[in-house]
Motif scaffolding. Structure first.
Motif, short mmCIF file in Angstrom:
data_model
loop_
_atom_site.label_atom_id
_atom_site.label_comp_id
_atom_site.label_asym_id
_atom_site.label_seq_id
_atom_site.Cartn_x
_atom_site.Cartn_y
_atom_site.Cartn_z
N GLY A 68 0.94 -1.25 -0.04
CA GLY A 68 0.16 0.00 0.06
C GLY A 68 0.81 1.43 -0.03
N ALA A 69 1.97 1.20 -0.18
CA ALA A 69 2.81 2.41 -0.12
C ALA A 69 2.39 3.56 -1.45
N LYS A 70 2.55 4.45 -0.94
CA LYS A 70 2.04 5.85 -1.90
C LYS A 70 3.13 6.26 -2.90
N ARG A 71 2.78 6.51 -4.13
CA ARG A 71 3.94 6.93 -4.97
C ARG A 71 4.08 8.53 -4.65
N ILE A 72 5.07 8.96 -4.63
CA ILE A 72 5.15 10.52 -4.20
C ILE A 72 5.97 11.17 -5.37
N SER A 73 5.62 12.33 -5.98
CA SER A 73 6.46 12.95 -6.90
C SER A 73 6.37 14.32 -6.90
N GLU A 74 5.59 15.00 -6.04
CA GLU A 74 5.47 16.48 -5.88
C GLU A 74 6.06 16.99 -4.41
N PHE A 75 6.64 18.11 -4.39
CA PHE A 75 7.38 18.71 -3.29
C PHE A 75 7.00 19.94 -2.97
N GLU A 76 6.32 20.40 -1.63
CA GLU A 76 5.76 21.63 -1.29
C GLU A 76 6.64 22.23 0.03
N LEU A 77 7.15 23.26 -0.22
CA LEU A 77 7.62 23.90 1.09
C LEU A 77 7.19 25.27 1.57
N THR A 78 6.70 25.42 2.70
CA THR A 78 6.12 26.72 3.19
C THR A 78 6.81 27.21 4.15
N THR A 79 7.06 28.58 4.78
CA THR A 79 7.53 29.24 5.71
C THR A 79 6.56 29.27 6.96
N HIS A 80 7.08 29.84 7.81
CA HIS A 80 6.40 29.97 8.98
C HIS A 80 5.44 31.28 8.90
N PHE A 94 8.46 7.24 -2.17
CA PHE A 94 7.11 6.80 -1.64
C PHE A 94 6.84 6.88 -0.18
N GLY A 95 5.51 6.68 0.21
CA GLY A 95 5.21 6.82 1.51
C GLY A 95 4.64 5.71 2.22
N ILE A 96 5.21 5.17 3.09
CA ILE A 96 4.69 3.83 3.84
C ILE A 96 5.31 4.13 5.45
N SER A 97 4.34 3.57 6.27
CA SER A 97 4.75 3.75 7.83
C SER A 97 5.63 2.89 8.50
N ARG A 98 6.38 3.15 9.30
CA ARG A 98 7.28 2.28 9.86
C ARG A 98 6.58 1.11 10.41
N TYR A 99 5.38 1.46 10.95
CA TYR A 99 4.48 0.15 11.57
C TYR A 99 4.55 -0.88 10.24
N GLU A 100 4.15 -0.56 8.98
CA GLU A 100 4.20 -1.57 8.02
C GLU A 100 5.51 -1.85 7.41
N PHE A 101 6.30 -0.93 7.13
CA PHE A 101 7.66 -1.16 6.37
C PHE A 101 8.34 -2.13 7.54
N ASP A 102 8.67 -1.89 8.73
CA ASP A 102 9.41 -2.83 9.68
C ASP A 102 8.82 -4.08 9.42
N PHE A 103 7.53 -4.10 10.01
CA PHE A 103 6.81 -5.41 9.95
C PHE A 103 6.87 -6.35 9.02
N GLN A 104 6.84 -5.78 7.60
CA GLN A 104 6.96 -6.93 6.50
C GLN A 104 8.42 -7.15 6.10
N LEU A 105 9.28 -6.32 6.37
CA LEU A 105 10.77 -6.67 6.28
C LEU A 105 11.01 -7.60 7.50
N VAL A 202 0.42 7.64 3.79
CA VAL A 202 1.05 6.30 3.58
C VAL A 202 -0.03 5.48 3.40
N GLU A 203 0.11 4.03 3.85
CA GLU A 203 -1.01 3.04 3.48
C GLU A 203 -2.11 3.26 4.18
N ASN A 204 -3.11 2.72 3.91
CA ASN A 204 -4.41 2.82 4.59
C ASN A 204 -5.04 4.37 4.34
#
Length: 376
Positions: A68-80, A94-105, A202-204
């Protein structure tokens, strides 16, 4: 656990420890991985990973998009003060939680016959070319090679009297998952006075919000909610994402004493990987990629040493330290510099104006803190 001798013992079961364990087990070495926590478990982490690591993960037999990792291609930066800039990510991620990433590894490591021991390491000694690793509950284990992948701070850092552990670290990290609307192809970095917050899906379809701040700034307020209202919400994007989403955690996760000090890649003959060897500022958003890449460096050299292609331990250790610095030193220095500049509240908006005038600089900065596709 009757066996006490292994080819390699890995202390710490995060991304660096798990990927090293899988890699070495693929070469039929006996590997013991000692991790104090059980899987799965959430960790304070930005949870955005550069695509540079995809070829290596494929080599290990792992595809994050299957989980379920999300494909990421865009970046946005904002200041205070709510100035913004947008850019394409040169490599993407890509975006994936450490909960899922570590568990599957972890499950892949078990499948590859890695022995995983849930325990706390209390001591690690090196004598007569052998490591003796003592644990709190399971006794003592021996190995020819030991990898330190135990993360940001550990009792072993104290034992080895590592320089960074002697210095006070002023940073605090906070993370929460929320649900709501956010573009899954985007990773955003929103600055506020005293820190910055990363936002990505991330996933979900959960959204990871992870911010780092100076503890001196934080302690002026009585709790996290007050700090967020009084400081983070001055950034209108952060205010919107916090107020228009639903928390998925009972309470935020926190971690203190985060250090970005320079560390040695080898300590007392132990090979250090991931955050144990060095951390890039979260502002540069690629700590997970560095952890995985460092485990590949270590694994390849360990294999050469165990196969006696590298004859002397001293040569093996020197090569790892040299390769680690060659691969990551520029990234870490760039990360330190960029983070320092954006921490200057008066300067950050001016930098954004400069980046708008010369947009190619955004891509250049991203390339400086991210590597190229890993070769396997």
């Amino acid at each position: 656990m009757s066996k006490t001798k292994y080819d390699v013992i890995i202390i710490g079961g995060g991304l660096a420890g798990l990927t090293s364990a899988i890699h070495l087990s693929m070469e039929n070495y006996s590997v013991l991985l000692i991790e104090k926590n059980s899987y799965p478990k959430h960790k304070v982490c930005g949870e955005y990973v550069s695509n540079e690591v995809l070829p290596y993960l494929e080599f290990l037999g792992f595809n994050p998009f299957e989980f379920g990792a999300k494909r990421i291609s865009e970046f946005e930066l904002t200041t205070h003060n709510n100035k913004r800039i947008k850019a394409k990510l040169p490599l993407g991620g890509f975006g994936i939680s450490r909960y899922e990433f570590d568990f599957q590894l972890y499950k892949l490591a078990i499948k590859n016959s890695v022995t995983v021991c849930q325990d706390t390491v209390t001591d690690a000694e090196f004598e007569s070319d052998i490591f003796r690793i003592k644990t709190k509950s399971k006794g003592q284990f021996q190995s020819k090679i030991a990898i330190g992948a135990f993360g940001k701070r550990s009792n072993l850092d104290v034992k080895y009297q590592r320089e960074f552990i002697k210095k006070k670290s002023p940073y605090l990290g906070v993370k929460i998952h929320v649900s709501g609307d956010f573009l899954e192809e985007k990773v955003a970095l929103h600055n506020f006075k005293g820190g910055y917050c990363g936002v990505s899906k991330v996933e979900n379809d959960h959204i990871n919000l992870c911010y780092i701040t100076n503890y001196k700034t934080f302690k002026k307020y009585k709790d996290i909610d007050t700090f967020q209202r009084e400081v983070l919400f001055k950034n209108s994007d952060l205010k919107a994402v916090f107020q228009n989403t639903k928390p998925e955690f009972d309470k935020p996760l926190t971690i203190s004493q985060i250090s970005f000090e320079t560390k040695n890649p080898v300590e007392n003959h132990m090979i250090m990987c991931g955050d144990t060897a060095g951390m890039i500022h979260p502002l540069c958003g690629n700590g997970m990629g560095i952890a995985i890449r460092s485990s590949q460096l270590a694994s390849l050299l360990i294999i050469d040493y165990l196969q006696e292609k590298i004859e002397k331990r001293k040569t093996f250790e020197e090569r790892y330290a040299k390769q680690w610095r060659k691969t990551f030193s520029l990234r870490l220095k760039a990360g330190h510099t960029i983070a320092y500049l954006f921490r200057q509240d008066w300067l950050a908006p001016k930098l954004l104006v400069l980046l708008r005038i010369f947009p190619f600089l955004v891509s250049l900065i991203i390339k400086m803190t991210h590597g190229k596709l890993m070769e396997v």
